[in-house]
Design an enzyme around this catalytic site. Structure first.
Site, short mmCIF file in Angstrom:
data_model
loop_
_atom_site.label_atom_id
_atom_site.label_comp_id
_atom_site.label_asym_id
_atom_site.label_seq_id
_atom_site.Cartn_x
_atom_site.Cartn_y
_atom_site.Cartn_z
N ASN A 9 -9.97 -12.12 6.77
CA ASN A 9 -8.75 -12.06 5.97
C ASN A 9 -7.83 -11.05 6.65
O ASN A 9 -8.01 -9.85 6.52
CB ASN A 9 -9.07 -11.61 4.54
CG ASN A 9 -7.81 -11.34 3.74
OD1 ASN A 9 -6.72 -11.76 4.12
ND2 ASN A 9 -7.95 -10.62 2.63
N LYS A 11 -4.72 -10.43 6.12
CA LYS A 11 -3.65 -9.86 5.29
C LYS A 11 -2.32 -9.97 6.06
O LYS A 11 -2.12 -10.92 6.80
CB LYS A 11 -4.00 -8.43 4.88
CG LYS A 11 -5.42 -8.35 4.33
CD LYS A 11 -5.77 -7.06 3.70
CE LYS A 11 -7.21 -7.13 3.21
NZ LYS A 11 -7.64 -5.96 2.47
N HIS A 95 -7.08 -12.66 -4.55
CA HIS A 95 -7.44 -11.39 -3.90
C HIS A 95 -6.92 -10.23 -4.75
O HIS A 95 -5.85 -10.33 -5.36
CB HIS A 95 -6.83 -11.34 -2.49
CG HIS A 95 -7.36 -10.18 -1.69
ND1 HIS A 95 -6.85 -8.92 -1.84
CD2 HIS A 95 -8.36 -10.09 -0.80
CE1 HIS A 95 -7.53 -8.09 -1.05
NE2 HIS A 95 -8.45 -8.79 -0.41
N GLU A 97 -5.46 -7.59 -4.04
CA GLU A 97 -4.09 -7.14 -3.72
C GLU A 97 -3.06 -8.03 -4.40
O GLU A 97 -2.00 -7.56 -4.84
CB GLU A 97 -3.90 -7.13 -2.19
CG GLU A 97 -4.62 -5.94 -1.56
CD GLU A 97 -5.15 -6.19 -0.16
OE1 GLU A 97 -4.66 -7.09 0.52
OE2 GLU A 97 -6.08 -5.46 0.24
N GLU A 167 -15.51 -8.78 -4.32
CA GLU A 167 -14.86 -7.69 -3.58
C GLU A 167 -14.57 -6.54 -4.53
O GLU A 167 -13.52 -6.52 -5.18
CB GLU A 167 -13.55 -8.19 -2.96
CG GLU A 167 -13.73 -9.29 -1.95
CD GLU A 167 -12.62 -9.28 -0.91
OE1 GLU A 167 -12.94 -9.29 0.28
OE2 GLU A 167 -11.43 -9.23 -1.29
N GLY A 173 -10.85 -1.72 2.12
CA GLY A 173 -10.00 -0.91 2.99
C GLY A 173 -10.27 0.58 2.88
O GLY A 173 -9.51 1.40 3.40
N SER A 212 -14.93 -3.41 3.26
CA SER A 212 -15.37 -2.57 4.38
C SER A 212 -16.62 -3.11 5.09
O SER A 212 -17.49 -2.35 5.49
CB SER A 212 -15.59 -1.13 3.90
OG SER A 212 -14.38 -0.59 3.39
N GLY A 234 -10.16 -5.39 7.56
CA GLY A 234 -9.88 -4.55 8.73
C GLY A 234 -10.65 -4.91 9.98
O GLY A 234 -10.06 -5.07 11.06
P1 PGA Z 1 -11.63 -4.68 4.21
O1 PGA Z 1 -10.89 -5.82 3.33
O2 PGA Z 1 -12.72 -5.38 4.98
O3 PGA Z 1 -10.56 -4.11 5.09
O4 PGA Z 1 -12.19 -3.70 3.24
C1 PGA Z 1 -11.62 -6.85 2.71
C2 PGA Z 1 -10.68 -7.73 1.93
O5 PGA Z 1 -9.76 -7.21 1.27
O6 PGA Z 1 -10.83 -8.98 1.93
#
Ligand code: PGA
Length: 256
Positions: A9, A11, A95, A97, A167, A173, A212, A234
């Site tokens: 992903n 983003k 998601h 976000e 998640e 993140g 993460s 990330g």
């Molecule tokens: P992250 O994001 O691996 O950077 O923690 C995961 C996600 O939001 O899908």
């Protein structure tokens, strides 16, 4: 046996040209990786360009969002049919976000998932509790409500096309990954909710962990009984790191 599914992903990262650089570096690294479904969700603007590269390598294309509407006067929206046209086989919906920054509700997520299924795209539906909810002992209650609300329009006969992503918001993140045991506990609970909703088909629905995920922790997460894949933010921006995540079996012992 559920087939593992490792998804990137991105983003709001990478121009189409940067995405193409990734595609050329990444695709040869996962050639022959037949043990899992490999999925990349770039921004809409890069779908077309990298889809052409991925098509020859068995890498599936995904969108990060979709309109719940089929067509019409919805400025700025992208429909499921437009995503099919670009070769998308999956799309992420709900998601955290989008839920927190763009006010998406379970009801809206349910409509988006339904629009995707109607168009023949597999929804990756995200759920997860915040730190505050976890510390208040409300994790299962929150997950239950999200599953019930977000999957409200998934017909039982399409359940297997669904991918659920757990998640925990506190792990996204932040570098603070859920331990394999904490993640497995949530996944096992989510499986019970899927069984309640879809009966026998629930055993075939894949549940990804996200938050993460890195080459160093992916093996131990994937070793859990109800963790069937990873949704990676990330670490998926780097073709070498994401290729290591795809080949998670080779990372055994990486965290020790
Ligand atoms: P992250 O994001 O691996 O950077 O923690 C995961 C996600 O939001 O899908």
């Amino acid at each position: 046996m559920r087939r593992p599914i490792l998804a990137a992903n991105w983003k709001m990262h990478k121009t189409a040209a940067e995405a193409l650089d990734f595609a050329y570096a990444f695709a040869p690294r996962v050639d022959g990786a037949t043990h899992a479904d490999v999925v990349v969700a770039p921004p809409f603007t890069a779908l077309d360009r990298i889809g052409r590269v991925f098509a020859g390598h068995g890498i599936a294309l995904a969108a990060q969002n979709v309109s719940p509407e089929a067509e019409g006067a919805f400025t700025g929206e992208v429909s499921a049919r437009m995503l099919v046209d670009l070769g998308c086989r999956y799309a992420i919906v709900g998601h955290s976000e989008r839920r927190t920054l763009f006010g998406e509700t379970d009801a809206l997520v349910a409509r988006k998932a339904a629009a995707l299924l109607a168009a023949g795209i597999r929804p990756i539906v995200c759920v997860g509790e915040t730190l505050e909810q976890r510390e208040a002992g409300r994790t299962f209650e929150v997950l239950s409500a999200q599953v019930e609300g977000s999957l409200a329009q998934v017909p039982r006969e399409r359940a297997e096309d669904l991918v659920l992503a757990y998640e925990p918001v506190w792990a996204i993140g932040t570098g603070r990954t859920a331990t394999p045991a904490i993640a497995q506990e949530a996944h096992a609970f989510l499986r019970t909710r899927l069984v309640a909703r879809f009966a026998g088909s629930a055993e075939r629905i894949r549940i990804q962990y996200g938050g993460s995920v890195k080459p160093e922790n992916v093996y131990d997460l994937m070793a859990q009984a109800d963790i069937d894949g990873a949704l990676v933010g990330g670490a998926s921006l780097d073709p070498v790191a994401f290729a290591r995540i795809v080949r998670f079996e080779a990372e055994k012992g990486a965290s020790r």
